[in-house]
Design a protein around this motif. Structure first.
Motif, PDB file in Angstrom:
ATOM      1  N   MET A  47       0.850  -1.203   0.000  1.00 46.29           N
ATOM      2  CA  MET A  47       0.000   0.000   0.000  1.00 46.29           C
ATOM      3  C   MET A  47       0.880   1.246   0.000  1.00 46.29           C
ATOM      4  O   MET A  47       1.833   1.347   0.765  1.00 46.29           O
ATOM      5  CB  MET A  47      -0.897   0.005   1.250  1.00 46.29           C
ATOM      6  CG  MET A  47      -1.735   1.264   1.391  1.00 46.29           C
ATOM      7  SD  MET A  47      -2.705   1.250   2.926  1.00 46.29           S
ATOM      8  CE  MET A  47      -3.409   2.889   2.846  1.00 46.29           C
ATOM      9  N   ALA A  48       0.561   2.197  -0.870  1.00 47.74           N
ATOM     10  CA  ALA A  48       1.311   3.450  -0.933  1.00 47.74           C
ATOM     11  C   ALA A  48       0.695   4.452   0.032  1.00 47.74           C
ATOM     12  O   ALA A  48      -0.535   4.552   0.153  1.00 47.74           O
ATOM     13  CB  ALA A  48       1.274   3.993  -2.353  1.00 47.74           C
ATOM     14  N   PHE A  49       1.562   5.189   0.722  1.00 50.34           N
ATOM     15  CA  PHE A  49       1.096   6.192   1.679  1.00 50.34           C
ATOM     16  C   PHE A  49       1.375   7.578   1.140  1.00 50.34           C
ATOM     17  O   PHE A  49       2.455   7.840   0.583  1.00 50.34           O
ATOM     18  CB  PHE A  49       1.802   6.022   3.026  1.00 50.34           C
ATOM     19  CG  PHE A  49       1.396   4.779   3.773  1.00 50.34           C
ATOM     20  CD1 PHE A  49       0.257   4.763   4.568  1.00 50.34           C
ATOM     21  CD2 PHE A  49       2.165   3.622   3.691  1.00 50.34           C
ATOM     22  CE1 PHE A  49      -0.108   3.620   5.259  1.00 50.34           C
ATOM     23  CE2 PHE A  49       1.806   2.481   4.375  1.00 50.34           C
ATOM     24  CZ  PHE A  49       0.664   2.475   5.158  1.00 50.34           C
ATOM     25  N   ASP A  50       0.406   8.468   1.309  1.00 55.43           N
ATOM     26  CA  ASP A  50       0.599   9.879   0.978  1.00 55.43           C
ATOM     27  C   ASP A  50       1.063  10.581   2.252  1.00 55.43           C
ATOM     28  O   ASP A  50       0.262  10.849   3.153  1.00 55.43           O
ATOM     29  CB  ASP A  50      -0.716  10.485   0.470  1.00 55.43           C
ATOM     30  CG  ASP A  50      -0.561  11.973   0.117  1.00 55.43           C
ATOM     31  OD1 ASP A  50       0.571  12.479   0.236  1.00 55.43           O
ATOM     32  OD2 ASP A  50      -1.563  12.597  -0.247  1.00 55.43           O
ATOM     33  N   LEU A  51       2.365  10.849   2.324  1.00 55.27           N
ATOM     34  CA  LEU A  51       2.918  11.406   3.558  1.00 55.27           C
ATOM     35  C   LEU A  51       2.585  12.885   3.750  1.00 55.27           C
ATOM     36  O   LEU A  51       3.034  13.496   4.713  1.00 55.27           O
ATOM     37  CB  LEU A  51       4.432  11.178   3.596  1.00 55.27           C
ATOM     38  CG  LEU A  51       4.860   9.705   3.629  1.00 55.27           C
ATOM     39  CD1 LEU A  51       6.364   9.575   3.711  1.00 55.27           C
ATOM     40  CD2 LEU A  51       4.180   8.956   4.775  1.00 55.27           C
ATOM     41  N   TYR A  63       0.809   5.059   8.682  1.00 54.61           N
ATOM     42  CA  TYR A  63       2.182   4.638   8.379  1.00 54.61           C
ATOM     43  C   TYR A  63       2.991   4.472   9.663  1.00 54.61           C
ATOM     44  O   TYR A  63       3.705   3.476   9.844  1.00 54.61           O
ATOM     45  CB  TYR A  63       2.848   5.676   7.471  1.00 54.61           C
ATOM     46  CG  TYR A  63       4.323   5.442   7.267  1.00 54.61           C
ATOM     47  CD1 TYR A  63       4.781   4.449   6.400  1.00 54.61           C
ATOM     48  CD2 TYR A  63       5.262   6.216   7.950  1.00 54.61           C
ATOM     49  CE1 TYR A  63       6.137   4.229   6.211  1.00 54.61           C
ATOM     50  CE2 TYR A  63       6.626   5.998   7.777  1.00 54.61           C
ATOM     51  CZ  TYR A  63       7.054   5.006   6.904  1.00 54.61           C
ATOM     52  OH  TYR A  63       8.398   4.792   6.731  1.00 54.61           O
ATOM     53  N   VAL A  64       2.861   5.433  10.574  1.00 61.73           N
ATOM     54  CA  VAL A  64       3.602   5.394  11.836  1.00 61.73           C
ATOM     55  C   VAL A  64       3.184   4.196  12.681  1.00 61.73           C
ATOM     56  O   VAL A  64       4.026   3.506  13.270  1.00 61.73           O
ATOM     57  CB  VAL A  64       3.400   6.714  12.622  1.00 61.73           C
ATOM     58  CG1 VAL A  64       3.913   6.582  14.058  1.00 61.73           C
ATOM     59  CG2 VAL A  64       4.119   7.860  11.919  1.00 61.73           C
ATOM     60  N   GLU A  65       1.884   3.910  12.725  1.00 64.45           N
ATOM     61  CA  GLU A  65       1.394   2.770  13.495  1.00 64.45           C
ATOM     62  C   GLU A  65       1.906   1.455  12.906  1.00 64.45           C
ATOM     63  O   GLU A  65       2.321   0.548  13.639  1.00 64.45           O
ATOM     64  CB  GLU A  65      -0.137   2.771  13.536  1.00 64.45           C
ATOM     65  CG  GLU A  65      -0.738   3.847  14.425  1.00 64.45           C
ATOM     66  CD  GLU A  65      -0.227   3.798  15.859  1.00 64.45           C
ATOM     67  OE1 GLU A  65      -0.156   2.678  16.427  1.00 64.45           O
ATOM     68  OE2 GLU A  65       0.113   4.853  16.396  1.00 64.45           O
ATOM     69  N   LYS A  66       1.890   1.359  11.589  1.00 61.80           N
ATOM     70  CA  LYS A  66       2.374   0.136  10.940  1.00 61.80           C
ATOM     71  C   LYS A  66       3.875  -0.043  11.160  1.00 61.80           C
ATOM     72  O   LYS A  66       4.364  -1.165  11.303  1.00 61.80           O
ATOM     73  CB  LYS A  66       2.052   0.159   9.435  1.00 61.80           C
ATOM     74  CG  LYS A  66       0.579  -0.070   9.136  1.00 61.80           C
ATOM     75  CD  LYS A  66       0.348  -0.471   7.691  1.00 61.80           C
ATOM     76  CE  LYS A  66      -1.105  -0.896   7.478  1.00 61.80           C
ATOM     77  NZ  LYS A  66      -1.372  -1.387   6.114  1.00 61.80           N
TER      78      LYS A  66
END
Length: 252
Positions: free
Chosen positions: A1-5, A14-17
């Motif tokens: 999965m791509a994250f939009d930072l 993202y941080v939790e993962k």
């Protein structure tokens, strides 16, 4: 999965993962480097210093991961994250972990354990041992810690008395020194420290060349190291100014 930072919800996910991955890598796969990353994550992202301290301590004790020994040494010294039962920190416990990290060849641990051993603090953290302290600092310097090289240079410039209460005279008895004054060794350690970008060592080298202390007098070399020290000073000022500016933006 791509994250939009740039998206706040994506960043949180993202941080939790990332935390889940670090926990899995540490607790299930038992990877010391990932355990250290977990400690850093708990410290910098979660601000949970107590848990971070426990991770660093365990990673040092159970896996012999030197950088975690250094971290827990700092935690102990400062009493951070309840790493110590003493409110203001536990320097003896910190020394234990710095020493362990030094045995595992961490340059920063050797620096801190060495400085504690040569320290003149009263009451003393541990019994002062200049010889062993010098050995730790020398090891740190060999592992390319510029600060350790600089301290060693300074000790050889002035010499170190065995007894702090000894009466200082213009012609002291050599037997009064634990470390004899030796400008050649001072020059050699200052040279390495300067190569490792220690600004104070570069300034000292300039003076040594100018005066002919520990090396043949050379005005050209003196000017060269003076210039290097001044350039480093300017770079440091610029870096500090940028940091203050960024902090100001954060408070705006």
């Amino acid at each position: 999965m791509a994250f939009d930072l740039k998206n706040e919800s994506d960043v949180k996910e993202y941080v939790e993962k990332l935390g889940i991955e670090y926990r899995f890598g540490c607790y299930s796969e038992k990877k010391p480097d990932v355990c250290h990353l977990l400690g850093d994550y708990l410290e910098s992202i979660k601000k949970d210093f107590e848990k971070a301290g426990k991770v660093f301590r365990s990673n040092c004790d159970d896996y012999g991961y030197a950088k975690s020994c250094l971290k827990f040494g700092h935690y102990s010294f400062l009493g951070k994250g309840k790493a110590s039962s003493v409110d203001k920190g536990d320097a003896k416990q910190a020394f234990q972990y710095y020493t362990k990290g030094c045995e595992l060849n961490d340059a920063d641990c050797c620096l801190h354990s060495g400085l504690i051993m040569i320290s003149k603090t009263k009451p003393a953290i541990i019994e002062r041992d200049i010889t062993k302290g010098m050995e730790a600092l020398t090891k740190s310097c060999k592992l390319n810690n510029g600060t350790a090289c600089f301290y060693l240079s300074g000790m050889y410039i002035s010499g170190v008395y065995k007894n702090d209460d000894a009466k200082k005279t213009t012609t002291p008895d050599p037997s009064e020194f634990a470390v004899q004054k030796d400008m050649k060794k001072a020059f050699d350690f200052a040279t390495k420290a300067c190569e490792l970008d220690n600004i104070y060592a570069c300034a000292n080298l300039s003076q040594m060349y100018m005066k002919g202390d520990g090396i043949e007098r050379n005005e050209k070399k003196a000017e060269q190291f003076k210039k290097k020290a001044l350039e480093m000073q300017e770079a440091l000022k610029k870096q500090q100014a940028e940091l203050k500016f960024q902090q100001g933006l954060g408070n705006a």
